[in-house]
Design an enzyme around this catalytic site. Structure first.
Site, PDB file in Angstrom:
ATOM      1  N   ASP A   1       0.919  -1.241   0.011  1.00 41.00           N
ATOM      2  CA  ASP A   1       0.013  -0.008  -0.020  1.00 41.00           C
ATOM      3  C   ASP A   1       0.895   1.267   0.315  1.00 41.00           C
ATOM      4  O   ASP A   1       0.709   2.289  -0.730  1.00 41.00           O
ATOM      5  CB  ASP A   1      -0.924  -0.087   1.352  1.00 41.00           C
ATOM      6  CG  ASP A   1      -1.820   0.978   1.365  1.00 41.00           C
ATOM      7  OD1 ASP A   1      -2.266   1.740   0.326  1.00 41.00           O
ATOM      8  OD2 ASP A   1      -2.573   1.380   2.264  1.00 41.00           O
TER       9      ASP A   1
ATOM     10  N   ASN B   1      -2.379 -10.767  -4.195  1.00 38.64           N
ATOM     11  CA  ASN B   1      -2.011 -12.641  -4.337  1.00 38.64           C
ATOM     12  C   ASN B   1      -0.842 -12.585  -3.411  1.00 38.64           C
ATOM     13  O   ASN B   1       0.100 -12.095  -4.253  1.00 38.64           O
ATOM     14  CB  ASN B   1      -2.075 -12.751  -5.764  1.00 38.64           C
ATOM     15  CG  ASN B   1      -3.285 -12.788  -6.801  1.00 38.64           C
ATOM     16  OD1 ASN B   1      -4.593 -12.725  -5.974  1.00 38.64           O
ATOM     17  ND2 ASN B   1      -3.206 -11.807  -7.808  1.00 38.64           N
TER      18      ASN B   1
ATOM     19  N   LYS C   1       1.608 -15.472  -3.095  1.00 36.70           N
ATOM     20  CA  LYS C   1       1.881 -16.370  -3.777  1.00 36.70           C
ATOM     21  C   LYS C   1       3.200 -17.235  -3.284  1.00 36.70           C
ATOM     22  O   LYS C   1       3.206 -18.507  -3.457  1.00 36.70           O
ATOM     23  CB  LYS C   1       2.579 -16.204  -5.297  1.00 36.70           C
ATOM     24  CG  LYS C   1       1.323 -15.530  -6.052  1.00 36.70           C
ATOM     25  CD  LYS C   1       1.981 -14.935  -7.447  1.00 36.70           C
ATOM     26  CE  LYS C   1       0.943 -14.400  -8.389  1.00 36.70           C
ATOM     27  NZ  LYS C   1       0.114 -15.537  -9.097  1.00 36.70           N
TER      28      LYS C   1
ATOM     29  N   ARG D   1     -10.478  11.031 -11.639  1.00 35.47           N
ATOM     30  CA  ARG D   1      -9.800  10.908 -10.205  1.00 35.47           C
ATOM     31  C   ARG D   1      -9.115   9.659  -9.858  1.00 35.47           C
ATOM     32  O   ARG D   1      -8.593   9.566  -8.711  1.00 35.47           O
ATOM     33  CB  ARG D   1     -10.856  11.490  -9.350  1.00 35.47           C
ATOM     34  CG  ARG D   1     -11.575  13.031  -9.643  1.00 35.47           C
ATOM     35  CD  ARG D   1     -12.689  13.057  -8.635  1.00 35.47           C
ATOM     36  NE  ARG D   1     -12.511  12.688  -7.189  1.00 35.47           N
ATOM     37  CZ  ARG D   1     -13.286  12.183  -6.612  1.00 35.47           C
ATOM     38  NH1 ARG D   1     -14.726  11.869  -6.809  1.00 35.47           N
ATOM     39  NH2 ARG D   1     -13.137  11.936  -5.242  1.00 35.47           N
ATOM     40  N   LYS D   2      -9.514   8.504 -10.805  1.00 37.41           N
ATOM     41  CA  LYS D   2      -8.861   7.249 -10.534  1.00 37.41           C
ATOM     42  C   LYS D   2      -7.611   6.949 -10.965  1.00 37.41           C
ATOM     43  O   LYS D   2      -7.425   7.070 -12.235  1.00 37.41           O
ATOM     44  CB  LYS D   2      -9.851   6.241 -10.848  1.00 37.41           C
ATOM     45  CG  LYS D   2     -11.311   6.470 -10.166  1.00 37.41           C
ATOM     46  CD  LYS D   2     -12.272   5.330 -10.682  1.00 37.41           C
ATOM     47  CE  LYS D   2     -12.786   5.317 -12.021  1.00 37.41           C
ATOM     48  NZ  LYS D   2     -14.105   4.210 -12.372  1.00 37.41           N
TER      49      LYS D   2
HETATM   50  C1  LIG Z   1      -2.160  13.954   5.006  1.00 39.55           C
HETATM   51  C2  LIG Z   1      -1.479  13.167   3.839  1.00 39.55           C
HETATM   52  C3  LIG Z   1      -0.193  13.122   3.825  1.00 39.55           C
HETATM   53  C4  LIG Z   1       0.301  12.345   2.691  1.00 39.55           C
HETATM   54  C5  LIG Z   1       1.685  12.689   2.950  1.00 39.55           C
HETATM   55  C6  LIG Z   1       2.289  11.349   2.249  1.00 39.55           C
HETATM   56  C7  LIG Z   1       3.588  10.786   2.983  1.00 39.55           C
HETATM   57  C8  LIG Z   1       3.807   9.301   2.784  1.00 39.55           C
HETATM   58  C9  LIG Z   1       3.401   8.501   1.753  1.00 39.55           C
HETATM   59  C10 LIG Z   1       2.916   7.133   2.259  1.00 39.55           C
HETATM   60  C11 LIG Z   1       2.010   6.710   1.294  1.00 39.55           C
HETATM   61  C12 LIG Z   1       1.032   5.874   2.151  1.00 39.55           C
HETATM   62  C13 LIG Z   1      -0.033   5.254   1.483  1.00 39.55           C
HETATM   63  C14 LIG Z   1      -1.305   4.972   2.287  1.00 39.55           C
HETATM   64  C15 LIG Z   1      -2.560   5.098   1.588  1.00 39.55           C
HETATM   65  C16 LIG Z   1      -3.641   4.565   2.578  1.00 39.55           C
HETATM   66  O1  LIG Z   1      -3.410   3.736   3.513  1.00 39.55           O
HETATM   67  S1  LIG Z   1      -4.988   5.554   2.501  1.00 39.55           S
HETATM   68  C17 LIG Z   1      -5.921   4.904   4.124  1.00 39.55           C
HETATM   69  C18 LIG Z   1      -6.856   3.887   3.365  1.00 39.55           C
HETATM   70  N1  LIG Z   1      -7.834   4.383   2.595  1.00 39.55           N
HETATM   71  C19 LIG Z   1      -8.919   5.064   3.239  1.00 39.55           C
HETATM   72  O2  LIG Z   1      -8.998   5.185   4.212  1.00 39.55           O
HETATM   73  C20 LIG Z   1      -9.948   5.573   2.147  1.00 39.55           C
HETATM   74  C21 LIG Z   1     -11.332   5.589   2.688  1.00 39.55           C
HETATM   75  N2  LIG Z   1     -12.153   5.605   1.446  1.00 39.55           N
HETATM   76  C22 LIG Z   1     -12.605   6.999   1.237  1.00 39.55           C
HETATM   77  O3  LIG Z   1     -12.168   7.950   1.856  1.00 39.55           O
HETATM   78  C23 LIG Z   1     -13.170   7.365   0.146  1.00 39.55           C
HETATM   79  O4  LIG Z   1     -14.174   6.172  -0.303  1.00 39.55           O
HETATM   80  C24 LIG Z   1     -12.404   7.749  -1.153  1.00 39.55           C
HETATM   81  C25 LIG Z   1     -11.842   9.290  -0.880  1.00 39.55           C
HETATM   82  C26 LIG Z   1     -11.212   6.786  -1.412  1.00 39.55           C
HETATM   83  C27 LIG Z   1     -13.310   8.067  -2.324  1.00 39.55           C
HETATM   84  O5  LIG Z   1     -14.489   8.584  -2.130  1.00 39.55           O
HETATM   85  P1  LIG Z   1     -15.246   9.761  -3.057  1.00 39.55           P
HETATM   86  O6  LIG Z   1     -13.975  10.994  -3.406  1.00 39.55           O
HETATM   87  O7  LIG Z   1     -16.408  10.146  -2.465  1.00 39.55           O
HETATM   88  O8  LIG Z   1     -15.128   8.975  -4.232  1.00 39.55           O
HETATM   89  P2  LIG Z   1     -16.514   8.382  -5.215  1.00 39.55           P
HETATM   90  O9  LIG Z   1     -17.200   9.540  -5.701  1.00 39.55           O
HETATM   91  O10 LIG Z   1     -17.295   7.722  -4.389  1.00 39.55           O
HETATM   92  O11 LIG Z   1     -15.713   7.629  -6.340  1.00 39.55           O
HETATM   93  C28 LIG Z   1     -14.883   8.319  -7.419  1.00 39.55           C
HETATM   94  C29 LIG Z   1     -14.806   7.035  -8.410  1.00 39.55           C
HETATM   95  O12 LIG Z   1     -14.128   6.072  -7.564  1.00 39.55           O
HETATM   96  C30 LIG Z   1     -14.795   4.728  -7.858  1.00 39.55           C
HETATM   97  N3  LIG Z   1     -14.662   4.076  -6.574  1.00 39.55           N
HETATM   98  C31 LIG Z   1     -14.459   4.462  -5.285  1.00 39.55           C
HETATM   99  N4  LIG Z   1     -14.257   3.631  -4.444  1.00 39.55           N
HETATM  100  C32 LIG Z   1     -13.925   2.565  -5.185  1.00 39.55           C
HETATM  101  C33 LIG Z   1     -13.539   1.332  -4.671  1.00 39.55           C
HETATM  102  N5  LIG Z   1     -13.443   0.921  -3.493  1.00 39.55           N
HETATM  103  N6  LIG Z   1     -13.393   0.434  -5.688  1.00 39.55           N
HETATM  104  C34 LIG Z   1     -13.581   0.489  -7.086  1.00 39.55           C
HETATM  105  N7  LIG Z   1     -14.078   1.894  -7.256  1.00 39.55           N
HETATM  106  C35 LIG Z   1     -14.096   2.880  -6.597  1.00 39.55           C
HETATM  107  C36 LIG Z   1     -16.214   5.145  -7.971  1.00 39.55           C
HETATM  108  O13 LIG Z   1     -17.052   4.370  -8.610  1.00 39.55           O
HETATM  109  C37 LIG Z   1     -16.015   6.406  -8.854  1.00 39.55           C
HETATM  110  O14 LIG Z   1     -15.976   6.177 -10.263  1.00 39.55           O
HETATM  111  P3  LIG Z   1     -16.452   6.715 -11.459  1.00 39.55           P
HETATM  112  O15 LIG Z   1     -16.032   8.272 -11.233  1.00 39.55           O
HETATM  113  O16 LIG Z   1     -18.136   6.723 -10.997  1.00 39.55           O
HETATM  114  O17 LIG Z   1     -16.238   6.028 -12.751  1.00 39.55           O
END
Ligand SMILES: CCCCCC/C=C\CCCCCCCC(=O)SCCNC(=O)CCNC(=O)[C@H](O)C(C)(C)COP(=O)(O)OP(=O)(O)OC[C@H]1O[C@@H](n2cnc3c(N)ncnc32)[C@H](O)[C@@H]1OP(=O)(O)O
Length: 234
Positions: A155, A177, A179, A200-201
């Site tokens: 991640d 996966n 493996k 946005r994806k």
């Molecule tokens: C403060 C930040 C500091 C950053 C500094 C970086 C430093 C170091 C880098 C380290 C990197 C670490 C990476 C770690 C990342 C994480 O672990 S993040 C934590 C885990 N994730 C979450 O908690 C996310 C929880 N979910 C959400 O908050 C929301 O669902 C979302 C923001 C992801 C999306 O919400 P929203 O903006 O409302 O989107 P939607 O309008 O609902 O959807 C947009 C399009 O995306 C599609 N979609 C959404 N979710 C999914 C899914 N799970 N699977 C498939 N598709 C999805 C949705 O269908 C929409 O698609 P279309 O536009 O209709 O085609």
């Protein structure tokens, strides 16, 4: 490195300040002082020979500018955090005393016991490579790395790949996966790439291989979504 913030600052510390004290404090930290923090992604005594060798190989690749080491002192993130402020500025989802304890998950263990890793980024190829050595506190099955620990590093690598290419995103979906189990304290290479952007994806993928590349331990895909300023996360 982006232009206006010439400070040496850890990504992790940036997150920590951002989460514990908010955007205003983070911005103040950057505008008024140069803060120097330890770079956790440099070799330390816990690193195995394999990890050191790989690190040196990638540092060599950095010499012609095609690859870039992503140190804890990376400066880009605070600017990119700007787009997050809408979500966190006024919300208090976690109590202050809890927030004061917060620290980045992957850097929360003593040196050598947990996640030891270094990342490298190739801008042209939109690839990020993570050299990862999982320490003894990350045990899952006896003698092997916990699957959740690997998921964390996957991640993080996919997240860094996305953030490096595109700005701040959050993980929406992660498919892994498993493996072949990873022996505890061994080194693996997580190679990730940006596959596709649709609005946005962002679709990213990676594989996890042994140092000799003979063993495919894991492969994974991730979907990261750019946050919508019109929506709150809390
Ligand atoms: C403060 C930040 C500091 C950053 C500094 C970086 C430093 C170091 C880098 C380290 C990197 C670490 C990476 C770690 C990342 C994480 O672990 S993040 C934590 C885990 N994730 C979450 O908690 C996310 C929880 N979910 C959400 O908050 C929301 O669902 C979302 C923001 C992801 C999306 O919400 P929203 O903006 O409302 O989107 P939607 O309008 O609902 O959807 C947009 C399009 O995306 C599609 N979609 C959404 N979710 C999914 C899914 N799970 N699977 C498939 N598709 C999805 C949705 O269908 C929409 O698609 P279309 O536009 O209709 O085609």
């Amino acid at each position: 490195m982006d232009g206006c913030l010439h400070c040496v600052f850890t990504w992790q510390k940036a997150c920590s300040i951002f989460h514990t004290q908010g955007w205003k404090h983070l911005r103040r930290s950057f505008s008024t002082e140069k803060v120097i923090h330890k770079d956790h992604s440099l070799p330390n005594p816990s690193w195995s020979k394999d990890l050191r060798l790989l690190f040196d190989q990638f540092m060599k690749k950095c010499e012609d500018g095609s690859w870039k080491h992503l140190p804890s002192s990376e400066c880009k993130v605070p600017q990119r955090i700007h787009s997050f402020k809408t979500y966190f500025l006024d919300s208090k989802p976690v109590k202050e005393d809890q927030l004061s304890q917060a620290r980045p998950f992957t850097r929360s263990y003593e040196v050598g016991q947990g996640f030891e890793y270094a990342m490298f980024y190739n801008e042209d190829e939109k690839r990020t490579v993570c050299l990862f050595q999982g320490g003894p506190y990350l045990e899952g099955p006896p003698g092997f790395l916990h699957g959740g620990a690997l998921a964390t590093m996957i991640d993080t690598t996919l997240g860094v790949c996305t953030i490096s290419c595109m700005g701040l995103f959050m993980t929406a979906n992660l498919n892994i996966n498993f493996k072949s189990p990873i022996p505890l304290c061994s080194v693996v290479v997580i190679s990730s790439q940006l596959d596709k952007v649709e609005g946005r994806k962002v679709f990213v993928s990676c594989n996890v291989r042994s140092v000799d590349e003979k063993t495919l331990h894991s492969d994974a895909t991730g979907l990261f979504i750019k946050l919508d300023p019109e929506k709150s996360l809390t």
